[in-house]
Design a protein around this motif. Structure first.
Motif, PDB file in Angstrom:
ATOM      1  N   PHE A   1     -12.375  15.166  -1.205  1.00  0.00           N
ATOM      2  CA  PHE A   1     -11.227  15.070  -2.458  1.00  0.00           C
ATOM      3  C   PHE A   1     -10.820  13.868  -2.313  1.00  0.00           C
ATOM      4  CE2 PHE A   1     -11.801  19.437  -1.597  1.00  0.00           C
ATOM      5  CZ  PHE A   1     -11.652  20.101  -2.787  1.00  0.00           C
ATOM      6  N   GLY A   2     -11.474  12.783  -1.720  1.00  0.00           N
ATOM      7  CA  GLY A   2     -10.973  11.415  -2.063  1.00  0.00           C
ATOM      8  C   GLY A   2     -10.197  10.886  -0.844  1.00  0.00           C
TER       9      GLY A   2
ATOM     10  N   GLN B   1      -5.592  14.522  -6.020  1.00  0.00           N
ATOM     11  CA  GLN B   1      -6.838  13.422  -6.365  1.00  0.00           C
ATOM     12  C   GLN B   1      -6.762  13.438  -7.943  1.00  0.00           C
ATOM     13  OE1 GLN B   1     -10.632  15.475  -5.900  1.00  0.00           O
ATOM     14  NE2 GLN B   1     -11.613  13.483  -5.434  1.00  0.00           N
ATOM     15  N   ASP B   2      -6.511  14.342  -8.675  1.00  0.00           N
ATOM     16  CA  ASP B   2      -6.647  14.535 -10.081  1.00  0.00           C
ATOM     17  C   ASP B   2      -5.561  13.518 -10.571  1.00  0.00           C
ATOM     18  OD1 ASP B   2      -8.841  16.115 -10.158  1.00  0.00           O
ATOM     19  OD2 ASP B   2      -7.634  17.905 -10.897  1.00  0.00           O
TER      20      ASP B   2
ATOM     21  N   THR C   1      -4.774   5.091  -9.872  1.00  0.00           N
ATOM     22  CA  THR C   1      -3.280   4.528 -10.005  1.00  0.00           C
ATOM     23  C   THR C   1      -3.070   3.351  -9.035  1.00  0.00           C
ATOM     24  OG1 THR C   1      -2.565   6.229  -8.245  1.00  0.00           O
ATOM     25  CG2 THR C   1      -2.517   6.771 -10.641  1.00  0.00           C
ATOM     26  N   GLY C   2      -4.271   3.410  -7.862  1.00  0.00           N
ATOM     27  CA  GLY C   2      -3.786   2.459  -6.761  1.00  0.00           C
ATOM     28  C   GLY C   2      -2.917   2.901  -5.734  1.00  0.00           C
ATOM     29  N   ILE C   3      -2.384   4.097  -5.673  1.00  0.00           N
ATOM     30  CA  ILE C   3      -1.705   4.877  -4.696  1.00  0.00           C
ATOM     31  C   ILE C   3      -2.921   5.891  -4.208  1.00  0.00           C
ATOM     32  CG2 ILE C   3      -0.120   6.966  -4.181  1.00  0.00           C
ATOM     33  CD1 ILE C   3       1.375   6.072  -6.703  1.00  0.00           C
ATOM     34  N   ALA C   4      -2.902   5.676  -2.999  1.00  0.00           N
ATOM     35  CA  ALA C   4      -4.112   6.476  -2.177  1.00  0.00           C
ATOM     36  C   ALA C   4      -3.645   7.913  -1.567  1.00  0.00           C
ATOM     37  CB  ALA C   4      -4.427   5.807  -0.759  1.00  0.00           C
TER      38      ALA C   4
ATOM     39  N   GLN D   1       0.885  -1.233  -0.070  1.00  0.00           N
ATOM     40  CA  GLN D   1       0.015  -0.061  -0.145  1.00  0.00           C
ATOM     41  C   GLN D   1       1.015   1.216   0.048  1.00  0.00           C
ATOM     42  OE1 GLN D   1      -2.134  -1.982   3.614  1.00  0.00           O
ATOM     43  NE2 GLN D   1      -3.570  -0.425   2.708  1.00  0.00           N
ATOM     44  N   VAL D   2       0.438   2.216  -0.731  1.00  0.00           N
ATOM     45  CA  VAL D   2       1.045   3.512  -0.771  1.00  0.00           C
ATOM     46  C   VAL D   2       0.088   4.554  -0.697  1.00  0.00           C
ATOM     47  CG1 VAL D   2       2.738   4.974  -2.267  1.00  0.00           C
ATOM     48  CG2 VAL D   2       2.939   2.486  -2.361  1.00  0.00           C
ATOM     49  N   ALA D   3       0.535   5.543   0.093  1.00  0.00           N
ATOM     50  CA  ALA D   3      -0.070   6.632   0.146  1.00  0.00           C
ATOM     51  C   ALA D   3       0.537   8.080   0.196  1.00  0.00           C
ATOM     52  CB  ALA D   3      -1.145   6.865   1.496  1.00  0.00           C
TER      53      ALA D   3
END
Length: 251
Positions: free
Chosen positions: A85-86, A50-51, A56-59, A36-38
């Motif tokens: 904004f997700g 967000q855009d 991409t799978g990156i949070a 997991q990557v954020a």
């Protein structure tokens, strides 16, 4: 098996062009397969994050939030705003919030509770100062910080959060706890929580947050109780952060 989690904390850094370059580099250089990557960006850059990262799978997440849904809290940001904004995550109790802005263990616990209620995953930051380490009370400090939150949100709350252990003396100083020092504390934290619920403790992701960089990431994350990193300065460099993420994937 706990999934490795690497989090980029940009703190109060970045310009539009710098953020765009970082995001482009992350998108091209980071795979989220098996990890997991954020990205935790300053609030003003969350729309751009967000855009860029959607799909991409990156949070991504906020670096702080207020407990109230709305109101007369000038300068603050609500969890509802973050969700617009997700944001899937929010940092809570970072040492800089505790030391520079006076956030107590109880304020931190309130924020964790509010984040869970809002459906945003809190990344609960804990850790000791250099003075506390030299006094030999690292465990006592970390247990207090954990127990205040545990008392408020319970075991079920802890099943839905992430813990980041950040020795304050190693943040932004270039100093890093040795892999053995970091593992010892991570193991103690997990053992302490296991006294309340062994399954919760076994599943909990505990990240290391003290000057992790590409050169030491693999050795740190090879330790059995270190499940990733909360990365500060190195997350502002594409090669450094992608290198850390690659080390996590190789666990």
């Amino acid at each position: 098996m706990r999934t490795p989690f690497i989090a980029a904390n940009w703190k109060m850094n970045g310009t539009r062009s710098e953020v765009a370059a970082l995001l482009d580099g992350f998108k091209s250089g980071i795979s989220t397969e098996s990890r997991q990557v954020a990205v935790f960006a300053p609030f003003v850059f969350l729309p751009a994050v967000q855009d860029a990262l959607q799909g991409t799978g990156i949070a991504w997440g906020g670096q702080n939030a207020h407990t109230a849904d709305s109101g007369a809290y000038t300068g603050e940001t609500s969890l509802a705003m973050l969700k617009e904004f997700g944001c899937q995550y929010v940092l809570v109790g970072h040492s800089e919030r505790r030391t520079l802005f006076g956030e107590t263990d109880y304020i931190v616990a309130d924020k964790v509770e509010a984040a869970l209620a809002a459906g945003v995953t809190p990344v609960l930051c804990i850790g000791e100062t250099l003075q506390e380490r030299e006094q030999g009370i690292t465990g006592e400090v970390c247990r207090r910080q954990l127990s205040t939150v545990l008392d408020q949100v319970g075991v079920e709350g802890f099943r839905k959060l992430v813990v980041a252990y950040e020795p304050v003396w190693a943040i932004g100083t270039g100093k890093t706890a040795s892999p053995e020092q970091a593992q010892e504390t991570h193991a103690e934290l997990r053992a302490y929580l296991a006294e309340t619920d062994a399954d919760m403790a076994a599943q909990l992701q505990i990240l290391y947050g003290g000057s992790m960089k590409a050169a030491n990431a693999a050795e740190l994350m090879a330790q059995p109780d270190i499940d990733g990193g909360l990365v500060g300065g190195a997350s502002l460099k594409v090669d450094e952060f992608t290198g850390i993420c690659n080390a996590a994937a190789a666990r």
